[in-house]
Design an enzyme around this catalytic site. Structure first.
Site, PDB file in Angstrom:
ATOM      1  N   CYS A 118      44.063  39.925  22.757  1.00 49.06           N
ATOM      2  CA  CYS A 118      44.313  41.176  22.030  1.00 49.06           C
ATOM      3  C   CYS A 118      45.476  41.058  21.043  1.00 49.06           C
ATOM      4  O   CYS A 118      45.672  41.940  20.221  1.00 49.06           O
ATOM      5  CB  CYS A 118      44.560  42.308  23.016  1.00 49.06           C
ATOM      6  SG  CYS A 118      43.214  42.479  24.191  1.00 49.06           S
ATOM      7  N   HIS A 260      47.823  47.773  19.385  1.00 47.59           N
ATOM      8  CA  HIS A 260      46.532  47.379  19.959  1.00 47.59           C
ATOM      9  C   HIS A 260      45.982  48.557  20.758  1.00 47.59           C
ATOM     10  O   HIS A 260      46.698  49.149  21.585  1.00 47.59           O
ATOM     11  CB  HIS A 260      46.733  46.150  20.842  1.00 47.59           C
ATOM     12  CG  HIS A 260      45.584  45.891  21.748  1.00 47.59           C
ATOM     13  ND1 HIS A 260      44.282  45.828  21.279  1.00 47.59           N
ATOM     14  CD2 HIS A 260      45.516  45.709  23.101  1.00 47.59           C
ATOM     15  CE1 HIS A 260      43.471  45.611  22.301  1.00 47.59           C
ATOM     16  NE2 HIS A 260      44.189  45.535  23.406  1.00 47.59           N
ATOM     17  N   ASN A 290      38.667  49.568  23.922  1.00 47.53           N
ATOM     18  CA  ASN A 290      39.531  48.426  23.624  1.00 47.53           C
ATOM     19  C   ASN A 290      38.661  47.305  23.042  1.00 47.53           C
ATOM     20  O   ASN A 290      37.859  46.712  23.760  1.00 47.53           O
ATOM     21  CB  ASN A 290      40.208  47.988  24.930  1.00 47.53           C
ATOM     22  CG  ASN A 290      41.070  46.760  24.762  1.00 47.53           C
ATOM     23  OD1 ASN A 290      40.971  46.040  23.776  1.00 47.53           O
ATOM     24  ND2 ASN A 290      41.918  46.512  25.753  1.00 47.53           N
TER      25      ASN A 290
HETATM   26  O1  UT7 Z   1      43.683  44.649  26.054  1.00 51.07           O
HETATM   27  C1  UT7 Z   1      44.557  44.043  26.946  1.00 51.07           C
HETATM   28  C2  UT7 Z   1      45.509  44.965  27.471  1.00 51.07           C
HETATM   29  N1  UT7 Z   1      44.934  45.742  28.553  1.00 51.07           N
HETATM   30  C3  UT7 Z   1      45.512  46.850  28.902  1.00 51.07           C
HETATM   31  O2  UT7 Z   1      46.477  47.243  28.287  1.00 51.07           O
HETATM   32  C4  UT7 Z   1      45.039  47.597  30.123  1.00 51.07           C
HETATM   33  C5  UT7 Z   1      46.233  48.178  30.832  1.00 51.07           C
HETATM   34  N2  UT7 Z   1      45.887  48.923  32.038  1.00 51.07           N
HETATM   35  C6  UT7 Z   1      45.343  50.161  31.978  1.00 51.07           C
HETATM   36  O3  UT7 Z   1      45.041  50.661  30.916  1.00 51.07           O
HETATM   37  C7  UT7 Z   1      45.181  50.922  33.260  1.00 51.07           C
HETATM   38  O4  UT7 Z   1      45.837  50.225  34.298  1.00 51.07           O
HETATM   39  C8  UT7 Z   1      43.694  51.144  33.665  1.00 51.07           C
HETATM   40  C9  UT7 Z   1      43.061  52.144  32.728  1.00 51.07           C
HETATM   41  C10 UT7 Z   1      42.940  49.849  33.651  1.00 51.07           C
HETATM   42  C11 UT7 Z   1      43.637  51.717  35.080  1.00 51.07           C
HETATM   43  O5  UT7 Z   1      44.369  52.941  35.127  1.00 51.07           O
HETATM   44  P1  UT7 Z   1      45.419  53.197  36.296  1.00 51.07           P
HETATM   45  O6  UT7 Z   1      45.943  54.551  36.106  1.00 51.07           O
HETATM   46  O7  UT7 Z   1      46.391  52.057  36.298  1.00 51.07           O
HETATM   47  O8  UT7 Z   1      44.506  53.184  37.575  1.00 51.07           O
HETATM   48  P2  UT7 Z   1      44.640  52.269  38.872  1.00 51.07           P
HETATM   49  O9  UT7 Z   1      44.185  50.883  38.598  1.00 51.07           O
HETATM   50  O10 UT7 Z   1      46.019  52.446  39.444  1.00 51.07           O
HETATM   51  O11 UT7 Z   1      43.632  52.976  39.847  1.00 51.07           O
HETATM   52  C12 UT7 Z   1      43.884  54.266  40.375  1.00 51.07           C
HETATM   53  C13 UT7 Z   1      42.711  54.682  41.223  1.00 51.07           C
HETATM   54  C14 UT7 Z   1      42.310  53.625  42.243  1.00 51.07           C
HETATM   55  O12 UT7 Z   1      41.882  54.292  43.398  1.00 51.07           O
HETATM   56  P3  UT7 Z   1      42.872  54.452  44.671  1.00 51.07           P
HETATM   57  O13 UT7 Z   1      43.216  53.047  45.067  1.00 51.07           O
HETATM   58  O14 UT7 Z   1      44.044  55.228  44.168  1.00 51.07           O
HETATM   59  O15 UT7 Z   1      42.030  55.192  45.652  1.00 51.07           O
HETATM   60  C15 UT7 Z   1      41.138  52.935  41.621  1.00 51.07           C
HETATM   61  O16 UT7 Z   1      40.261  52.384  42.576  1.00 51.07           O
HETATM   62  O17 UT7 Z   1      41.571  54.865  40.391  1.00 51.07           O
HETATM   63  C16 UT7 Z   1      40.480  54.074  40.871  1.00 51.07           C
HETATM   64  N3  UT7 Z   1      39.697  53.659  39.723  1.00 51.07           N
HETATM   65  C17 UT7 Z   1      38.729  54.405  39.201  1.00 51.07           C
HETATM   66  N4  UT7 Z   1      38.254  55.613  39.551  1.00 51.07           N
HETATM   67  C18 UT7 Z   1      37.262  56.130  38.789  1.00 51.07           C
HETATM   68  C19 UT7 Z   1      39.800  52.501  39.012  1.00 51.07           C
HETATM   69  N5  UT7 Z   1      38.897  52.508  38.012  1.00 51.07           N
HETATM   70  C20 UT7 Z   1      38.219  53.668  38.125  1.00 51.07           C
HETATM   71  C21 UT7 Z   1      37.174  54.241  37.373  1.00 51.07           C
HETATM   72  N6  UT7 Z   1      36.736  55.461  37.744  1.00 51.07           N
HETATM   73  N7  UT7 Z   1      36.632  53.628  36.307  1.00 51.07           N
END
Ligand code: UT7
Length: 336
Positions: A118, A260, A290
């Site tokens: 990225c 990005h 993205n």
């Molecule tokens: O291009 C390269 C750079 N990449 C990035 O910058 C990505 C950076 N990261 C992010 O944007 C975020 O971390 C994500 C959007 C990928 C995830 O968001 P988050 O707020 O960090 O969520 P999380 O991974 O902490 O997950 C929170 C909860 C989890 O459930 P529990 O463990 O709290 O019960 C996940 O299992 O959300 C759950 N979860 C989802 N729920 C519904 C994870 N993905 C999903 C989903 N739908 N698609």
């Protein structure tokens, strides 16, 4: 950074291309357990474009974006001296830039791929500006293009909601030092955290027992989203600050923040950390998700088409992602 600038560099034209097929959050919620509400709240993404045709590849998108950039300024492709294709999803491991060179008829251009996920477009612009500012070349085509949909595990809800396919192209030309518009850059790599985001070579998949060696195959994209998020929000503002401080300009001089397009929450958090008004954020990720190396040139092209950016505006451009890599380039917009 030491500068050995004998002449300036300025962006002369931009173009972009996205596939026709759009996949909405609601459609994804039919494949994995998620919802439009979760995706929009956590990422800002509403839909993304995917390259679906059997015979279509990154090259088709890159060619289309490049032709649009060339046509805008009626430039003959033979005037291009160098093509840098920033991509992590080539259709040939030896590189795809030469296919773009041939398809657009840039018969005089050297062409190579640049792999930096990225951050690829930022690194591409900086690389191009070195060749221009030291007098080696006159016209350089820098393309950011990725088709990560081909490398996503579509049963993994933590990643499949994020990515889309696209290409963005810019033509950068040498100019007088006074008109230089690539003002400064700041680049970083930290390989300690390479495992946070990767598409790994998988040696278990293809063992050749006769030669006792492993052959090529790649896994799906894997990401530690939480850690990448924390890295982006902590490191990108520092990179921007270093870049503007060494240029002796202030935060107030920044007209646009073009990051990005990974996650709307990251864009807002970076702006807030730097006390940059969120109205200065350029964002189009709700429509495209993205798109990796394509996200910055795609958003730049769109911001220019909608006449958001004016002559002499200062644009802070930052990329971040796998590697980990991150960096900033500061552009003073000179109208073409
Ligand atoms: O291009 C390269 C750079 N990449 C990035 O910058 C990505 C950076 N990261 C992010 O944007 C975020 O971390 C994500 C959007 C990928 C995830 O968001 P988050 O707020 O960090 O969520 P999380 O991974 O902490 O997950 C929170 C909860 C989890 O459930 P529990 O463990 O709290 O019960 C996940 O299992 O959300 C759950 N979860 C989802 N729920 C519904 C994870 N993905 C999903 C989903 N739908 N698609």
């Amino acid at each position: 950074m030491k500068s050995f600038m004998t002449q300036g560099a300025k962006i002369l034209s931009t173009g972009s291309a996205v596939p026709d097929y759009s996949l909405s959050n609601n459609q994804i919620s039919e494949i994995v357990q998620t919802s439009d509400e979760w995706i929009v709240t956590r990422t800002g993404i509403k839909e993304r474009r995917l390259l679906t045709g059997v015979n279509q590849s990154i090259v088709d998108l890159a060619v289309l974006a490049s032709i649009k950039a060339l046509d805008k300024i009626s430039m003959n492709p033979s005037e291009i001296d160098l093509i840098i294709l920033a991509t992590s999803t080539p259709n040939d491991l030896f590189g795809s830039a030469s296919q773009v060179q041939s398809k657009i008829g840039a018969i005089n251009a050297v062409a190579f791929d640049l792999t930096a996920a990225c951050s690829g477009f930022v690194l591409g612009i900086v690389t191009a500006s070195q060749f221009l500012q030291n007098g080696s070349y006159r016209n350089i085509l820098v393309i950011g293009a990725d088709t990560l949909s081909k490398w996503i595990d579509w049963s993994d809800r933590s990643t499949c909601i994020l990515f889309g396919d696209a290409a963005g192209a810019t033509i950068i030309q040498a100019c007088s030092k006074e008109n230089n518009s690539i003002l400064n850059f700041q680049l970083n790599t930290d390989g300690h955290y390479a495992n946070y985001l990767s598409i790994l070579y998988d040696h278990k998949n293809a063992f050749n027992p006769f030669l006792n060696l492993y052959q090529g195959a790649f896994r799906y994209l894997s990401m530690n989203g939480k850690e990448v998020y924390k890295f982006a929000v902590s490191q990108v503002p520092l990179s921007i600050l270093k870049c503007i401080n060494s240029l002796n300009i202030s935060i107030h001089d920044i007209d646009w923040l073009l990051l990005h397009q990974a996650n709307e929450r990251i864009l807002t958090a970076v702006a807030e950390k730097l006390s940059i008004n969120t109205s200065k954020i350029i964002s189009n990720l709700s429509k495209y998700g993205n798109t990796s190396a394509a996200s910055i040139p795609l958003a730049l092209d769109e911001a220019l088409q909608t006449k958001k950016i004016s002559n002499n505006d200062i644009i802070v451009v930052s990329g971040f992602g796998a590697g980990l890599t991150w960096g900033t380039v500061i552009i003073k917009w000179n109208e073409f």
